[in-house]
Design a protein around this motif. Structure first.
Motif, mmCIF file in Angstrom:
data_model
loop_
_atom_site.group_PDB
_atom_site.id
_atom_site.type_symbol
_atom_site.label_atom_id
_atom_site.label_comp_id
_atom_site.label_asym_id
_atom_site.label_seq_id
_atom_site.Cartn_x
_atom_site.Cartn_y
_atom_site.Cartn_z
ATOM 1 N N ARG A 33 0.863 -1.172 0.000
ATOM 2 C CA ARG A 33 0.000 0.000 0.000
ATOM 3 C C ARG A 33 0.906 1.232 0.000
ATOM 4 O O ARG A 33 1.960 1.248 0.643
ATOM 5 C CB ARG A 33 -0.948 0.023 1.208
ATOM 6 C CG ARG A 33 -0.272 0.038 2.562
ATOM 7 C CD ARG A 33 -1.297 0.140 3.688
ATOM 8 N NE ARG A 33 -0.681 0.126 5.002
ATOM 9 C CZ ARG A 33 -0.524 -0.957 5.753
ATOM 10 N NH1 ARG A 33 -0.952 -2.129 5.298
ATOM 11 N NH2 ARG A 33 0.038 -0.877 6.939
ATOM 12 N N GLY A 35 0.836 5.784 -1.222
ATOM 13 C CA GLY A 35 0.065 6.890 -1.750
ATOM 14 C C GLY A 35 0.578 8.223 -1.257
ATOM 15 O O GLY A 35 1.705 8.339 -0.751
ATOM 16 N N GLN A 407 -4.549 6.693 -2.516
ATOM 17 C CA GLN A 407 -3.800 5.516 -2.077
ATOM 18 C C GLN A 407 -4.084 4.341 -3.005
ATOM 19 O O GLN A 407 -5.196 4.234 -3.559
ATOM 20 C CB GLN A 407 -4.203 5.115 -0.647
ATOM 21 C CG GLN A 407 -3.416 3.914 -0.100
ATOM 22 C CD GLN A 407 -4.077 3.282 1.113
ATOM 23 O OE1 GLN A 407 -5.271 3.012 1.106
ATOM 24 N NE2 GLN A 407 -3.304 3.056 2.172
#
Length: 409
Positions: A33, A35, A407
């Motif tokens: 993940r 972002g 994200q």
């Protein structure tokens, strides 16, 4: 003669083996993940009580896990497989981030061997460092049953209608350290966790039960002079109701001594509060699930309550925590959806101090499919965060904050 770099040498050894060449290729898998986001008053976006209020629009770090697995032997029903995984975490602040930066963490998460068929059936014998049958709530990134680490075990043992698994995992208490007392050596307290679980108990149509018992045995070295330690037990029962388009899980957990402390503070079983007070205990109740509601709606939720008694010296109040998070989504098409995530929590610490908070998030999502679990996803989000008890945002000057960002997961 110059030595070959390690990667070239290993590749040459693999390619030179006819047996290796005939086996399945290297498996690549992982998670990440990352972002970019900003807050209203705190600069870079903040993350607040993610495990209580939900993770959507509430994660401020870059995190990745990269796994490589390889079957290295397969003959006459017997297979050996090597599994590896490394992780990296950073705040994502710059193009080039290295281990010289204080906020960059690299970790060895898994390195183990699994042997299947050596006992004459489908049993899997494993040894090494491993993610060991982890149970979690996805929307809060909260692991409530996770006995991972360096160890060994046997799983997938056929017994009645279900399967038995047993393991022994090391979980040393490196955090029992007092800089003012050299006797509190970080390697002085060894904890061994013995995990036994039985899964696949069919209760009625679509309902299965998994039960487990974890015993934490403290093995003090002769140099250890810290708080008195005691062994503890954690019991878990997880009821899973499956249905078309989703599932619902109800979890009951109870722990004694150091496991009472672990449950009170959100532990998953692989951390043991060895210095807990004599007679400490705790329990936790969780209900969570995901449902596909027709062709256009999906819905995820969690509600949980935990409590711990006598886990701290001079404790005047049971440690309690209750949280509730929902994530409904509307699917505009196969690849576009609008998602809300709403969360609230309230708790009380050992000294009677209250805590509470709320989170309100809306996100527009582009995903690789319409399923709740479809990944990758790209999310444009806005979140509003509230600390119900004190000013903890913008350098302690505000009790509210908002995040706006993008994200991918």
């Amino acid at each position: 003669m110059k030595k070959l770099p390690l990667a070239i040498a290993v590749s040459a050894a693999i390619l030179s083996s006819n047996v290796m060449a005939e086996l399945a290729p290297v498996e690549f898998h992982g998670y990440f993940r990352a972002g970019v986001g900003v807050s209203g008053d705190s600069g870079q976006q903040v993350s607040y009580q993610k495990s209580n209020l939900g993770r959507l629009g509430n994660e401020d770090a870059t995190y990745t896990e990269i796994g490589l697995n390889k079957e290295v032997f397969n003959d006459d029903g017997v297979s050996f497989k090597v599994n590896s995984m490394f992780s990296m975490k950073s705040n994502g602040s710059n193009d080039y981030e290295s281990t010289q930066d204080d906020d960059v963490e690299f970790a060895l998460r898994q390195f183990n061997v699994e042997a299947t068929g050596t006992l004459g059936g489908e049993e899997v014998v494993w040894a090494g460092k491993r993610y060991n049958q982890r149970h979690d709530v996805h929307i809060t990134d909260f692991y409530y049953w996770d006995i991972s680490g360096s160890g060994a075990g046997i799983e997938n043992i056929a017994l009645g209608d279900g399967k038995l698994a047993v393991s022994w995992v090391r979980s040393d208490r490196s955090d029992v350290v007092d800089p003012g007392n050299a006797a509190y050596a970080s390697d002085a307290l060894n904890v061994n966790i013995f995990d036994v679980r039985y899964a696949g108990i069919n209760l009625w149509s679509g309902m299965q039960l998994e039960v487990g018992l974890d015993y934490a045995m403290v093995n003090e070295s002769s140099q250890y002079t810290g708080p008195d330690t005691k062994d503890g037990v954690m019991g878990t029962a997880e009821f899973t109701q499956g249905f078309d388009g989703g599932f619902n899980k109800t979890v009951f957990q109870y722990g004694t001594e150091g496991y009472g402390k672990a449950l009170a503070y959100g532990g998953a079983g692989n951390w043991y509060g060895a210095e807990a007070e004599d007679g400490a205990d705790g329990y936790r109740i969780i209900n969570h699930g995901v449902a596909e509601l027709g062709s256009n709606f999906d819905f995820g939720h969690v509600i949980s309550y935990s409590a711990g008694s006598g886990v701290e010296a001079g404790q005047i109040q049971d440690i309690t925590n209750v949280n509730f998070v929902i994530r409904p989504g509307y699917k505009w098409s196969e690849h576009h959806k609008t998602v809300l995530e709403l969360g609230t929590y309230a708790g009380e610490s050992a000294d009677g101090v209250d805590s509470s908070g709320q989170k309100y998030t809306v996100a527009q999502v582009i995903s690789a499919g319409s399923s709740f679990w479809a990944r990758p996803e790209i999310r444009l989000y806005a979140s509003y965060l509230v600390n119900g008890e004190e000013k903890s945002f913008a350098g302690g000057t505000s009790d509210t904050e908002y995040n706006v960002g993008i994200q991918t997961e």
